[in-house]
Design a protein around this motif. Structure first.
Motif, PDB file in Angstrom:
ATOM      1  N   ILE A  11      -5.824   8.702  -0.140  1.00 23.64           N
ATOM      2  CA  ILE A  11      -4.504   8.855   0.502  1.00 23.64           C
ATOM      3  C   ILE A  11      -4.394  10.450   0.715  1.00 23.64           C
ATOM      4  O   ILE A  11      -3.301  10.765   1.221  1.00 23.64           O
TER       5      ILE A  11
ATOM      6  N   PRO B   1      -6.226   5.307  27.557  1.00 28.08           N
ATOM      7  CA  PRO B   1      -5.258   4.478  26.864  1.00 28.08           C
ATOM      8  C   PRO B   1      -5.281   3.164  27.675  1.00 28.08           C
ATOM      9  O   PRO B   1      -5.446   2.063  27.200  1.00 28.08           O
TER      10      PRO B   1
ATOM     11  N   LEU C 172       0.811  -1.298  -0.139  1.00 24.97           N
ATOM     12  CA  LEU C 172       0.066   0.143   0.156  1.00 24.97           C
ATOM     13  C   LEU C 172       0.955   1.273   0.055  1.00 24.97           C
ATOM     14  O   LEU C 172       1.916   1.524   0.801  1.00 24.97           O
TER      15      LEU C 172
ATOM     16  N   ASN D 106      -8.467   1.407  26.817  1.00 24.13           N
ATOM     17  CA  ASN D 106      -8.466   0.695  25.549  1.00 24.13           C
ATOM     18  C   ASN D 106      -7.947  -0.627  25.420  1.00 24.13           C
ATOM     19  O   ASN D 106      -8.081  -1.416  24.722  1.00 24.13           O
TER      20      ASN D 106
ATOM     21  N   GLU E 186       1.222   5.386  -0.277  1.00 23.64           N
ATOM     22  CA  GLU E 186       0.633   6.879  -0.198  1.00 23.64           C
ATOM     23  C   GLU E 186       1.298   7.961  -0.733  1.00 23.64           C
ATOM     24  O   GLU E 186       0.966   9.053  -1.001  1.00 23.64           O
TER      25      GLU E 186
ATOM     26  N   TYR F 275     -19.605  10.409  29.601  1.00 27.02           N
ATOM     27  CA  TYR F 275     -18.689  11.083  28.962  1.00 27.02           C
ATOM     28  C   TYR F 275     -18.462  10.498  27.679  1.00 27.02           C
ATOM     29  O   TYR F 275     -18.124   9.350  27.552  1.00 27.02           O
TER      30      TYR F 275
ATOM     31  N   VAL G 276      -3.898  17.074  28.114  1.00 30.40           N
ATOM     32  CA  VAL G 276      -2.882  17.178  29.333  1.00 30.40           C
ATOM     33  C   VAL G 276      -3.427  16.125  30.317  1.00 30.40           C
ATOM     34  O   VAL G 276      -4.624  15.730  30.228  1.00 30.40           O
ATOM     35  N   THR G 277      -2.408  15.649  31.240  1.00 30.05           N
ATOM     36  CA  THR G 277      -2.730  14.792  32.308  1.00 30.05           C
ATOM     37  C   THR G 277      -2.173  15.350  33.722  1.00 30.05           C
ATOM     38  O   THR G 277      -1.422  16.071  33.620  1.00 30.05           O
TER      39      THR G 277
ATOM     40  N   LEU H 162       0.135  15.929  26.991  1.00 27.67           N
ATOM     41  CA  LEU H 162       0.173  14.306  26.378  1.00 27.67           C
ATOM     42  C   LEU H 162       0.415  14.513  24.924  1.00 27.67           C
ATOM     43  O   LEU H 162      -0.177  15.541  24.292  1.00 27.67           O
TER      44      LEU H 162
ATOM     45  N   ALA I 265      -1.499   9.914  14.782  1.00 27.16           N
ATOM     46  CA  ALA I 265      -1.336   9.976  16.038  1.00 27.16           C
ATOM     47  C   ALA I 265      -2.624   9.971  16.539  1.00 27.16           C
ATOM     48  O   ALA I 265      -3.245  11.029  16.936  1.00 27.16           O
ATOM     49  N   SER I 266      -3.165   8.818  17.078  1.00 26.49           N
ATOM     50  CA  SER I 266      -4.483   8.795  17.603  1.00 26.49           C
ATOM     51  C   SER I 266      -4.594   7.700  18.714  1.00 26.49           C
ATOM     52  O   SER I 266      -4.027   6.611  18.510  1.00 26.49           O
ATOM     53  N   GLY I 267      -5.742   7.672  19.541  1.00 25.35           N
ATOM     54  CA  GLY I 267      -6.041   6.674  20.475  1.00 25.35           C
ATOM     55  C   GLY I 267      -6.281   5.352  19.566  1.00 25.35           C
ATOM     56  O   GLY I 267      -5.926   4.188  20.151  1.00 25.35           O
ATOM     57  N   SER I 268      -6.910   5.660  18.630  1.00 20.06           N
ATOM     58  CA  SER I 268      -7.253   4.138  17.881  1.00 20.06           C
ATOM     59  C   SER I 268      -6.204   3.539  17.504  1.00 20.06           C
ATOM     60  O   SER I 268      -6.201   2.383  17.805  1.00 20.06           O
TER      61      SER I 268
ATOM     62  N   ILE J 233      -3.449   3.293  19.452  1.00 19.23           N
ATOM     63  CA  ILE J 233      -3.063   2.775  20.768  1.00 19.23           C
ATOM     64  C   ILE J 233      -3.938   1.327  20.975  1.00 19.23           C
ATOM     65  O   ILE J 233      -3.537   0.344  21.330  1.00 19.23           O
TER      66      ILE J 233
ATOM     67  N   GLU K  10      -7.491  19.062  30.161  1.00 21.49           N
ATOM     68  CA  GLU K  10      -7.557  17.438  30.586  1.00 21.49           C
ATOM     69  C   GLU K  10      -8.674  16.880  30.070  1.00 21.49           C
ATOM     70  O   GLU K  10      -8.764  15.435  29.795  1.00 21.49           O
ATOM     71  N   LEU K  11     -10.098  17.472  30.173  1.00 18.31           N
ATOM     72  CA  LEU K  11     -10.947  16.638  29.421  1.00 18.31           C
ATOM     73  C   LEU K  11     -10.839  16.693  28.019  1.00 18.31           C
ATOM     74  O   LEU K  11     -11.318  15.532  27.595  1.00 18.31           O
ATOM     75  N   ALA K  12     -10.072  17.404  27.355  1.00 17.40           N
ATOM     76  CA  ALA K  12     -10.025  17.125  25.702  1.00 17.40           C
ATOM     77  C   ALA K  12      -9.030  15.975  25.508  1.00 17.40           C
ATOM     78  O   ALA K  12      -8.659  15.614  24.547  1.00 17.40           O
ATOM     79  N   GLY K  13      -8.337  15.789  26.694  1.00 20.31           N
ATOM     80  CA  GLY K  13      -7.304  14.558  26.493  1.00 20.31           C
ATOM     81  C   GLY K  13      -5.825  15.188  26.114  1.00 20.31           C
ATOM     82  O   GLY K  13      -5.266  14.381  25.612  1.00 20.31           O
TER      83      GLY K  13
ATOM     84  N   LYS L 277       0.409  13.441  20.912  1.00 20.74           N
ATOM     85  CA  LYS L 277      -0.726  12.944  20.131  1.00 20.74           C
ATOM     86  C   LYS L 277      -0.675  11.363  20.243  1.00 20.74           C
ATOM     87  O   LYS L 277      -1.649  10.804  20.293  1.00 20.74           O
ATOM     88  N   GLY L 278       0.348  10.860  20.329  1.00 18.91           N
ATOM     89  CA  GLY L 278       0.420   9.299  20.344  1.00 18.91           C
ATOM     90  C   GLY L 278       0.149   8.785  21.629  1.00 18.91           C
ATOM     91  O   GLY L 278      -0.192   7.636  21.723  1.00 18.91           O
ATOM     92  N   ASP L 279      -0.201   9.699  22.796  1.00 21.56           N
ATOM     93  CA  ASP L 279      -0.287   9.010  24.056  1.00 21.56           C
ATOM     94  C   ASP L 279      -1.679   9.102  24.551  1.00 21.56           C
ATOM     95  O   ASP L 279      -2.288   8.401  25.666  1.00 21.56           O
ATOM     96  N   ARG L 280      -2.607   9.612  23.680  1.00 27.56           N
ATOM     97  CA  ARG L 280      -3.892   9.818  24.105  1.00 27.56           C
ATOM     98  C   ARG L 280      -4.945   8.878  23.006  1.00 27.56           C
ATOM     99  O   ARG L 280      -4.388   8.984  21.697  1.00 27.56           O
ATOM    100  N   ARG L 281      -6.276   8.812  23.598  1.00 26.04           N
ATOM    101  CA  ARG L 281      -7.286   8.326  22.469  1.00 26.04           C
ATOM    102  C   ARG L 281      -8.186   9.692  22.266  1.00 26.04           C
ATOM    103  O   ARG L 281      -8.616  10.211  23.260  1.00 26.04           O
TER     104      ARG L 281
ATOM    105  N   ALA M 201      -6.953  12.079  31.229  1.00 32.98           N
ATOM    106  CA  ALA M 201      -6.498  11.465  29.877  1.00 32.98           C
ATOM    107  C   ALA M 201      -5.905  10.230  30.049  1.00 32.98           C
ATOM    108  O   ALA M 201      -5.993   9.439  29.340  1.00 32.98           O
TER     109      ALA M 201
ATOM    110  N   ASP N  60       7.183   6.268  -0.448  1.00 32.66           N
ATOM    111  CA  ASP N  60       6.820   4.735   0.150  1.00 32.66           C
ATOM    112  C   ASP N  60       7.473   3.708  -0.897  1.00 32.66           C
ATOM    113  O   ASP N  60       7.780   2.836  -0.691  1.00 32.66           O
TER     114      ASP N  60
END
Lengths: 366, 366
Positions: free
Chosen positions: B259, B214, A277, B217, A279, B181, A349-350, A360, B235-238, B240, A344-347, A362-366, B210, A283
């Motif tokens: 793409i 994870p 695949l 998940n 993009e 939530y 900050v922790t 946080l 970079a997303s929780g999905s 994770i 924090e609610l928006a994910g 971007k890779g650390d949160r959902r 936050a 690649d």
């Protein structure tokens, strides 16, 4: 350009109906070059060809066809390249059934370039054509000559992109090299013959015939280090080219798309069965073993992280307390606390023990 | 529903701050069930927990928290399932860090169903949500309970599809089970608690934080035989959840797309690193080892070949001559010949020696 003095003999053998490429290769192995083959008694050739083919070999019809090809080759910019010549593309020598000769019009030196095939649907979407053109230009700029089949849709877009880039394009025809098919691509064909290369294994005058197109497809993939399918229906010629690429040991790539478009089903089927695949042109370049891109002027922009605004911009990567944030951001403790709660609610900050907060990534949160 | 008489002990141990799940599991192995652990002298527990945690264990705060959880569990339809119970989901026993207990509201029997996770972006496209709902309904109808995280976007659509199908849905929360939530999904949460199951490992009243998402998940993927990502940014929780699925030995699936959409980049990254590209629920069912679909009522229509019209409809799969075609089609030789030429140029028909013509199947032509 020096002409092979034996060219007429090569033509006589390849233009004789019923004398197949395999038989010709066997005779070449047995007797040497075509001139030597033709000096043999016809009975000595009987093991390699049918009686009808041997009879046709010296017929006026074949003589006329040879004359026609020689006439075509006498025009400046026209070349007939035989298996025995240095200019014959090395990549084709690796495939099981290389044509004995190739008719070429344009920049013959493109045959020695590293090449990459881009093919796809004739009934492509506008976006599909843009994708093909964009991939082709980026790969051409990186040093790969773009090979395709001069069909409408994706093929034409790939040629345009190849021409726009630094390494030009090769159009491989399923007709005689002097037959423009489809008519709608006449202007493009003329431009490729001037700034790129048009190639065919079929004699001048050969009209479009369905069974010649799959044969042609093996040359598109055979000339190339790899093959990208941009848009293709499930049962389509592009998948024949992709299969032939895989059989020839070439890497196959496919562009994904909506699961609801019939034009992506062929690409998705390829990915399911092992195609890569892709993009972006990068690649592809990353996968081509032994190819060193000459310049990485990509047309595909790298994803850009949005800049951090507000409090996040003051947080860095380490834990920080409210007091420090107040002084960094010039805000009151009340303002900082309420913004921290929102983040924090928006994910984004922790909160940590001890009244500390951490941004946080971007890779650390959902 | 019979209540575990030791439930208060389970709650006391899990609700004590600083007493981690790993420490609790070690104590369970050493001393047996929670009631037995709590009968030990606190000094005997020192190897498994910090001094602060042991002090908190018998504090009024923990007592209040236990009372609150018991109060919650007294409501009809509310259940707390501990590691020691039959109803604890077997799939979670396979993951490295199963929660000691789960708060569950709704149809507790869904915990014993074969399950499948569908997750994706909160900021999904309309098409992405439709895809999620359609995959979820088809898989639910095939016997898989759909697990997701009750987020906006793809998660919510997956729950709706699961509810619409035969095998319902499980929403795993990153908050206390009584905390809705995001607010926008309040009605959906209520419907899942009534016709599906809402699940959380966090104590009632736990607000959104936050770092809990994870953790949550791993339960979404852990409960499921496989995990489908429908739309996800890079970079997303999905991702994770997908990574945690892969680490837990679950098959990971992803839906491809344009793409040029940021919402497909996560899916494409997954496919590049080994996730299965899927276009339909059948693609998933074919890969789930050991799962036998209960009914294959797919929502994805099989591709339909357009019916053969005109002369092609009279050609069958074998070579045929012009005379035969004239009589079959009721046309003149002139009409048939001109139509055959058109079809040949279009690549639908090929001419064979002896004046015969053959229809080309879609797979045979370019």
């Amino acid at each position: 350009m020096t002409r092979d003095p034996g060219l007429a003999s090569w033509l006589q053998l390849t233009l004789t109906p019923g004398l197949g490429a395999a038989g010709l290769r066997a005779m070449l192995r047995q007797f040497g070059l075509p001139q030597a083959i033709l000096q043999r008694k016809r009975s000595e050739l009987a093991a390699f060809a049918s009686a009808e083919a041997l009879e046709a070999l010296d017929s006026p019809q074949v003589g006329h066809a040879v004359a026609r090809s020689l006439e075509w080759a006498a025009v400046p910019g026209h070349v007939i390249v035989t298996l025995a010549e240095e200019t014959y593309p090395r990549a084709l020598l690796e495939i099981p059934d290389p044509p004995a000769l190739l008719y070429a019009a344009g920049r013959i030196e493109l045959l020695s370039r590293a090449a990459f095939a881009i093919v796809g649907s004739r009934n492509a979407s506008v976006q599909g054509e843009r994708n093909a053109e964009s991939f082709a230009k980026a790969l051409s700029d990186a040093g790969l000559c773009i090979v395709s089949g001069l069909a409408l849709g994706i093929d034409a877009a790939a040629h345009r992109g190849g021409l726009a880039g630094a390494s030009s394009t090769i159009a491989v025809l399923g007709t005689g090299i002097d037959v423009v098919y489809p008519r709608g691509n006449a202007a493009l064909a003329a431009e490729i013959a001037s700034r790129g290369l048009v190639l065919s294994e079929f004699a001048p005058g050969t009209a479009p015939a369905a069974h010649n197109f799959p044969r042609r497809n093996r040359l598109i993939s055979g000339l190339a280090q790899g093959c990208l399918v941009v848009e293709a229906a499930l049962a389509s010629g592009s998948l024949i080219t992709a299969r032939s690429a895989a059989e020839q040991g070439r890497e196959v790539f496919a562009v994904p798309g909506s699961i609801h478009s019939p034009l992506t089903k062929g690409c998705h089927a390829l990915i399911k069965s092992g195609a890569k695949l892709v993009e972006s042109a990068e690649d592809i370049l990353a996968e081509l073993v032994g190819f060193r891109p000459s310049g990485l002027a990509s047309t595909v922009a790298a994803p850009i992280e949005p800049p951090l605004t507000g409090l996040l911009g003051h947080m860095g990567h380490d834990p920080v307390d409210v007091d420090a944030l107040c002084s960094r951001a010039g805000l009151s403790a009340e303002q900082v606390s309420s913004e921290l709660l929102r983040l924090e609610l928006a994910g984004r900050v922790t909160s940590l023990p001890g009244g500390l907060y951490q941004r946080l990534e971007k890779g650390d949160r959902r």
